[in-house]
Motif scaffolding. Structure first.
Motif, PDB file in Angstrom:
ATOM      1  N   GLY A   1       0.661  -1.169  -0.151  1.00  0.00           N
ATOM      2  CA  GLY A   1      -0.176  -0.174  -0.062  1.00  0.00           C
ATOM      3  C   GLY A   1       0.845   1.240   0.194  1.00  0.00           C
ATOM      4  N   ASP A   2       2.247   1.164   0.385  1.00  0.00           N
ATOM      5  CA  ASP A   2       3.120   2.188   0.280  1.00  0.00           C
ATOM      6  C   ASP A   2       3.925   2.114  -0.940  1.00  0.00           C
ATOM      7  OD1 ASP A   2       2.173   2.985   2.885  1.00  0.00           O
ATOM      8  OD2 ASP A   2       3.982   2.152   3.764  1.00  0.00           O
ATOM      9  N   LYS A   3       4.189   3.274  -1.392  1.00  0.00           N
ATOM     10  CA  LYS A   3       5.202   3.596  -2.584  1.00  0.00           C
ATOM     11  C   LYS A   3       6.623   3.704  -2.490  1.00  0.00           C
ATOM     12  CE  LYS A   3       1.615   3.611  -5.886  1.00  0.00           C
ATOM     13  NZ  LYS A   3       0.902   2.359  -5.825  1.00  0.00           N
ATOM     14  N   VAL A   4       7.535   2.686  -3.093  1.00  0.00           N
ATOM     15  CA  VAL A   4       8.926   3.129  -3.161  1.00  0.00           C
ATOM     16  C   VAL A   4       9.169   3.577  -4.633  1.00  0.00           C
ATOM     17  CG1 VAL A   4      11.010   1.942  -2.688  1.00  0.00           C
ATOM     18  CG2 VAL A   4       9.010   1.099  -1.401  1.00  0.00           C
ATOM     19  N   MET A   5       9.952   4.568  -4.479  1.00  0.00           N
ATOM     20  CA  MET A   5      10.527   5.284  -6.009  1.00  0.00           C
ATOM     21  C   MET A   5      11.863   5.531  -5.880  1.00  0.00           C
ATOM     22  SD  MET A   5       7.080   7.819  -6.251  1.00  0.00           S
ATOM     23  CE  MET A   5       8.078   8.943  -5.287  1.00  0.00           C
ATOM     24  N   MET A   6      12.205   5.505  -7.261  1.00  0.00           N
ATOM     25  CA  MET A   6      13.636   5.970  -7.552  1.00  0.00           C
ATOM     26  C   MET A   6      13.879   6.974  -8.629  1.00  0.00           C
ATOM     27  SD  MET A   6      17.068   3.709  -7.895  1.00  0.00           S
ATOM     28  CE  MET A   6      18.706   4.541  -8.162  1.00  0.00           C
ATOM     29  N   ASN A   7      14.270   8.164  -8.236  1.00  0.00           N
ATOM     30  CA  ASN A   7      14.759   9.067  -9.508  1.00  0.00           C
ATOM     31  C   ASN A   7      15.806   8.463  -9.988  1.00  0.00           C
ATOM     32  OD1 ASN A   7      15.683  11.152 -11.069  1.00  0.00           O
ATOM     33  ND2 ASN A   7      14.424  12.593  -9.907  1.00  0.00           N
ATOM     34  N   LEU A   8      15.659   8.020 -11.431  1.00  0.00           N
ATOM     35  CA  LEU A   8      16.730   7.730 -11.882  1.00  0.00           C
ATOM     36  C   LEU A   8      17.940   8.377 -12.478  1.00  0.00           C
ATOM     37  CD1 LEU A   8      14.799   4.898 -14.229  1.00  0.00           C
ATOM     38  CD2 LEU A   8      16.026   4.426 -12.217  1.00  0.00           C
ATOM     39  N   ASP A   9      17.530   9.858 -12.660  1.00  0.00           N
ATOM     40  CA  ASP A   9      18.388  10.582 -12.992  1.00  0.00           C
ATOM     41  C   ASP A   9      19.350  11.066 -11.676  1.00  0.00           C
ATOM     42  OD1 ASP A   9      17.539  10.655 -15.713  1.00  0.00           O
ATOM     43  OD2 ASP A   9      16.157  12.468 -15.461  1.00  0.00           O
TER      44      ASP A   9
ATOM     45  N   GLY B   1      19.473   9.161  -8.819  1.00  0.00           N
ATOM     46  CA  GLY B   1      20.023   8.057  -8.202  1.00  0.00           C
ATOM     47  C   GLY B   1      19.317   7.891  -6.778  1.00  0.00           C
ATOM     48  N   LYS B   2      18.255   8.719  -6.465  1.00  0.00           N
ATOM     49  CA  LYS B   2      17.876   8.835  -5.113  1.00  0.00           C
ATOM     50  C   LYS B   2      16.551   7.838  -5.038  1.00  0.00           C
ATOM     51  CE  LYS B   2      18.106  12.967  -3.086  1.00  0.00           C
ATOM     52  NZ  LYS B   2      17.693  14.343  -2.775  1.00  0.00           N
ATOM     53  N   TYR B   3      16.424   7.306  -3.959  1.00  0.00           N
ATOM     54  CA  TYR B   3      15.162   6.565  -3.495  1.00  0.00           C
ATOM     55  C   TYR B   3      14.388   7.323  -2.517  1.00  0.00           C
ATOM     56  CZ  TYR B   3      17.405   2.073  -4.921  1.00  0.00           C
ATOM     57  OH  TYR B   3      18.024   1.325  -5.548  1.00  0.00           O
ATOM     58  N   PHE B   4      12.830   7.226  -2.711  1.00  0.00           N
ATOM     59  CA  PHE B   4      11.970   7.801  -1.999  1.00  0.00           C
ATOM     60  C   PHE B   4      10.851   6.898  -1.489  1.00  0.00           C
ATOM     61  CE2 PHE B   4      13.760  10.735  -5.048  1.00  0.00           C
ATOM     62  CZ  PHE B   4      13.891  11.980  -4.077  1.00  0.00           C
ATOM     63  N   ALA B   5      10.433   7.037  -0.232  1.00  0.00           N
ATOM     64  CA  ALA B   5       9.222   6.151   0.205  1.00  0.00           C
ATOM     65  C   ALA B   5       7.936   6.933   0.508  1.00  0.00           C
ATOM     66  CB  ALA B   5       9.721   5.480   1.349  1.00  0.00           C
ATOM     67  N   LEU B   6       6.788   6.439   0.031  1.00  0.00           N
ATOM     68  CA  LEU B   6       5.707   7.496   0.298  1.00  0.00           C
ATOM     69  C   LEU B   6       4.653   6.401   1.165  1.00  0.00           C
ATOM     70  CD1 LEU B   6       4.886   8.548  -3.129  1.00  0.00           C
ATOM     71  CD2 LEU B   6       6.247   9.914  -1.556  1.00  0.00           C
ATOM     72  N   ASN B   7       4.056   7.139   2.214  1.00  0.00           N
ATOM     73  CA  ASN B   7       3.151   6.503   3.039  1.00  0.00           C
ATOM     74  C   ASN B   7       1.858   6.384   2.435  1.00  0.00           C
ATOM     75  OD1 ASN B   7       1.616   8.782   3.389  1.00  0.00           O
ATOM     76  ND2 ASN B   7       2.477   9.429   5.153  1.00  0.00           N
ATOM     77  N   SER B   8       0.669   5.733   3.047  1.00  0.00           N
ATOM     78  CA  SER B   8      -0.293   5.551   2.054  1.00  0.00           C
ATOM     79  C   SER B   8      -1.037   6.656   1.640  1.00  0.00           C
ATOM     80  CB  SER B   8      -1.397   4.784   3.056  1.00  0.00           C
ATOM     81  OG  SER B   8      -1.532   5.403   4.286  1.00  0.00           O
TER      82      SER B   8
END
Length: 91
Positions: A21-29, A31-38
């Motif tokens: 239910g949460d999202k994990v994202m990466m900005n490929l340009d 090289g940073k990871y991000f996590a989003l709550n619900s």
């Protein structure tokens, strides 16, 4: 600048995965990871297509027990962070 009549949309350069239910994202340009709550993930999902900020706020006010001023402030701040990290495009 972000405002109620601004259109926002997910950046196409972001790789996203769903994690319980949460999202994990990466900005490929960057090289940073991000996590989003619900809630952040729900907003992210609504931005698959361009949507006005005012429409995001209207939807959230119907779905969550939050007052309008708090919702508006939190949404604009959140979108500002996403914009600064180049995770969304604005028009």
């Amino acid at each position: 600048m972000l405002g109620y009549n601004t259109k926002v949309c997910q950046s196409k350069q972001i790789d996203t995965a769903d994690l319980n239910g949460d999202k994990v994202m990466m900005n490929l340009d960057k090289g940073k990871y991000f996590a989003l709550n619900s809630v952040g993930s729900h907003i992210w999902d609504m931005m698959i297509e361009e949507i006005y900020v005012k429409d995001l706020i209207k939807i959230l006010l119907k779905e969550y027990n939050v007052n309008k001023k708090t919702c508006e402030s939190n949404v604009l701040n959140y979108l500002g962070v996403l914009e600064n990290e180049e995770l969304i495009t604005i028009k």
